[in-house]
Design a protein around this motif. Sequence first.
Motif, PDB file in Angstrom:
ATOM      1  N   GLN A   2       0.834  -1.207   0.000  1.00 22.81           N
ATOM      2  CA  GLN A   2       0.000   0.000   0.000  1.00 22.81           C
ATOM      3  C   GLN A   2       0.867   1.255   0.000  1.00 22.81           C
ATOM      4  N   PRO A   3       0.579   2.201  -0.862  1.00 17.86           N
ATOM      5  CA  PRO A   3       1.415   3.409  -0.940  1.00 17.86           C
ATOM      6  C   PRO A   3       1.386   4.275   0.315  1.00 17.86           C
ATOM      7  N   ASP A   4       0.323   4.149   1.111  1.00 18.35           N
ATOM      8  CA  ASP A   4       0.221   4.993   2.309  1.00 18.35           C
ATOM      9  C   ASP A   4       0.625   4.259   3.579  1.00 18.35           C
ATOM     10  N   LEU A   5       1.120   3.029   3.436  1.00 20.62           N
ATOM     11  CA  LEU A   5       1.544   2.248   4.590  1.00 20.62           C
ATOM     12  C   LEU A   5       2.989   1.789   4.400  1.00 20.62           C
ATOM     13  N   GLU A   6       3.714   1.659   5.506  1.00 20.21           N
ATOM     14  CA  GLU A   6       5.108   1.223   5.439  1.00 20.21           C
ATOM     15  C   GLU A   6       5.416   0.329   6.634  1.00 20.21           C
ATOM     16  N   VAL A   7       5.871  -0.886   6.379  1.00 22.38           N
ATOM     17  CA  VAL A   7       6.291  -1.774   7.456  1.00 22.38           C
ATOM     18  C   VAL A   7       7.713  -1.384   7.852  1.00 22.38           C
ATOM     19  N   VAL A   8       7.866  -0.917   9.086  1.00 19.64           N
ATOM     20  CA  VAL A   8       9.181  -0.463   9.537  1.00 19.64           C
ATOM     21  C   VAL A   8       9.918  -1.530  10.326  1.00 19.64           C
ATOM     22  N   GLY A   9       9.222  -2.625  10.650  1.00 21.68           N
ATOM     23  CA  GLY A   9       9.867  -3.698  11.384  1.00 21.68           C
ATOM     24  C   GLY A   9       8.938  -4.875  11.543  1.00 21.68           C
ATOM     25  N   GLU A  10       9.512  -6.027  11.831  1.00 19.26           N
ATOM     26  CA  GLU A  10       8.728  -7.237  12.094  1.00 19.26           C
ATOM     27  C   GLU A  10       9.458  -8.081  13.120  1.00 19.26           C
TER      28      GLU A  10
ATOM     29  N   PHE B 230      -9.384  -4.893  17.447  1.00 18.55           N
ATOM     30  CA  PHE B 230      -9.071  -6.297  17.211  1.00 18.55           C
ATOM     31  C   PHE B 230      -9.863  -6.796  16.023  1.00 18.55           C
ATOM     32  N   LEU B 231      -9.211  -7.655  15.262  1.00 16.96           N
ATOM     33  CA  LEU B 231      -9.790  -8.250  14.067  1.00 16.96           C
ATOM     34  C   LEU B 231      -9.492  -9.742  14.059  1.00 16.96           C
ATOM     35  N   LEU B 232     -10.290 -10.462  13.317  1.00 15.99           N
ATOM     36  CA  LEU B 232     -10.027 -11.885  13.134  1.00 15.99           C
ATOM     37  C   LEU B 232      -8.886 -12.078  12.143  1.00 15.99           C
ATOM     38  N   LYS B 233      -8.075 -13.117  12.366  1.00 17.50           N
ATOM     39  CA  LYS B 233      -6.952 -13.369  11.470  1.00 17.50           C
ATOM     40  C   LYS B 233      -7.399 -13.727  10.059  1.00 17.50           C
ATOM     41  N   ASP B 234      -8.602 -14.258   9.929  1.00 19.01           N
ATOM     42  CA  ASP B 234      -9.074 -14.620   8.588  1.00 19.01           C
ATOM     43  C   ASP B 234      -9.874 -13.489   7.942  1.00 19.01           C
ATOM     44  N   ALA B 235      -9.781 -12.286   8.503  1.00 11.94           N
ATOM     45  CA  ALA B 235     -10.455 -11.134   7.891  1.00 11.94           C
ATOM     46  C   ALA B 235      -9.847 -10.854   6.526  1.00 11.94           C
ATOM     47  N   PRO B 236     -10.632 -10.337   5.583  1.00 10.82           N
ATOM     48  CA  PRO B 236     -10.102  -9.999   4.260  1.00 10.82           C
ATOM     49  C   PRO B 236      -8.992  -8.955   4.380  1.00 10.82           C
ATOM     50  N   PRO B 237      -8.019  -8.984   3.482  1.00  7.31           N
ATOM     51  CA  PRO B 237      -6.935  -7.991   3.524  1.00  7.31           C
ATOM     52  C   PRO B 237      -7.440  -6.556   3.570  1.00  7.31           C
ATOM     53  N   ALA B 238      -8.510  -6.263   2.839  1.00 10.76           N
ATOM     54  CA  ALA B 238      -9.038  -4.898   2.822  1.00 10.76           C
ATOM     55  C   ALA B 238      -9.490  -4.470   4.213  1.00 10.76           C
ATOM     56  N   GLN B 239     -10.030  -5.412   4.996  1.00 12.13           N
ATOM     57  CA  GLN B 239     -10.483  -5.077   6.346  1.00 12.13           C
ATOM     58  C   GLN B 239      -9.294  -4.807   7.259  1.00 12.13           C
ATOM     59  N   LEU B 240      -8.236  -5.572   7.092  1.00  8.18           N
ATOM     60  CA  LEU B 240      -7.023  -5.337   7.873  1.00  8.18           C
ATOM     61  C   LEU B 240      -6.445  -3.961   7.561  1.00  8.18           C
ATOM     62  N   LEU B 241      -6.349  -3.642   6.280  1.00  7.82           N
ATOM     63  CA  LEU B 241      -5.784  -2.351   5.871  1.00  7.82           C
ATOM     64  C   LEU B 241      -6.635  -1.192   6.379  1.00  7.82           C
ATOM     65  N   HIS B 242      -7.953  -1.376   6.296  1.00  8.19           N
ATOM     66  CA  HIS B 242      -8.861  -0.354   6.832  1.00  8.19           C
ATOM     67  C   HIS B 242      -8.655  -0.207   8.337  1.00  8.19           C
ATOM     68  N   GLY B 243      -8.453  -1.323   9.021  1.00 11.65           N
ATOM     69  CA  GLY B 243      -8.235  -1.284  10.460  1.00 11.65           C
ATOM     70  C   GLY B 243      -6.978  -0.520  10.826  1.00 11.65           C
ATOM     71  N   ILE B 244      -5.896  -0.758  10.097  1.00  7.92           N
ATOM     72  CA  ILE B 244      -4.641  -0.055  10.367  1.00  7.92           C
ATOM     73  C   ILE B 244      -4.821   1.446  10.169  1.00  7.92           C
ATOM     74  N   ARG B 245      -5.462   1.803   9.075  1.00 10.44           N
ATOM     75  CA  ARG B 245      -5.666   3.240   8.788  1.00 10.44           C
ATOM     76  C   ARG B 245      -6.574   3.883   9.833  1.00 10.44           C
ATOM     77  N   THR B 246      -7.597   3.158  10.245  1.00 11.24           N
ATOM     78  CA  THR B 246      -8.529   3.687  11.244  1.00 11.24           C
ATOM     79  C   THR B 246      -7.829   3.917  12.575  1.00 11.24           C
ATOM     80  N   VAL B 247      -7.072   2.932  13.024  1.00 14.86           N
ATOM     81  CA  VAL B 247      -6.372   3.037  14.297  1.00 14.86           C
ATOM     82  C   VAL B 247      -5.327   4.154  14.251  1.00 14.86           C
TER      83      VAL B 247
END
Length: 219
Positions: A27-35, A106-123
């Motif tokens: 995603q252009p507006d997200l960046e993983v800085v570590g894992e 909190f989200l379920l691990k089997d949530a669609p990728p779009a829901q995860l991305l929306h969650g990150i942006r929302t938080v």
Amino acid sequence: MNAPIRVLVCDDQMLIRTGLVTIIDAQPDLEVVGECGDGQAAVDLAGRLRPDVVVMDVRMPVLDGIGATRLLAGADVAEPVKVLVLTTFNLDEYVYEALRAGASAFLLKDAPPAQLLHGIRTVATGAALLDPEVTRQLVGRYAARIRPAEENSGELPITPRELEVLRLIADGLSNSEIAGTLSISQETVKTFVSRILTKLGLRDRVQAVVYAYRHGLVT
């Protein structure tokens, strides 16, 4: 251009962690800085990298996701980091404790990728995110266990209408669903939610859900 949202991914299963990193980094507006693969490593990395959001698994070695969330986002943390907890239904006993630890979502691990991305942006914006289905099926399951130890005492500093809205929040309804249920506008719902959080000294909707269950306001 706005700087991308900085994300730290913590999951002890490498395959899942790699998948999360790949989805987020695309995603252009997200960046993983570590894992990392355990909660203590997440705490250490967050202190150095200062991510905007930590995507946190629950069951991990060394320090689990709940303990790590408490150290990153708990009430006593001077500079809390926003944490989005991932869970599965067979780990439902951890959900309530994760919320109390300070998780913003909190989200379920089997949530669609779009829901995860929306969650990150929302938080990242400072809002909270509750998966309605998880709220109804998981948090609600522990109402009976939570209520006896922390029964509400004294008069609540909110109006009957605000209490009605609080109960609907605790049932996992979104603002639009609350608006439909009460036949009011979404803007009015937002006003009610803001007043509830202010009057009860709560940070976000997640804390509102925890408050409702701790005080026996949900049947």
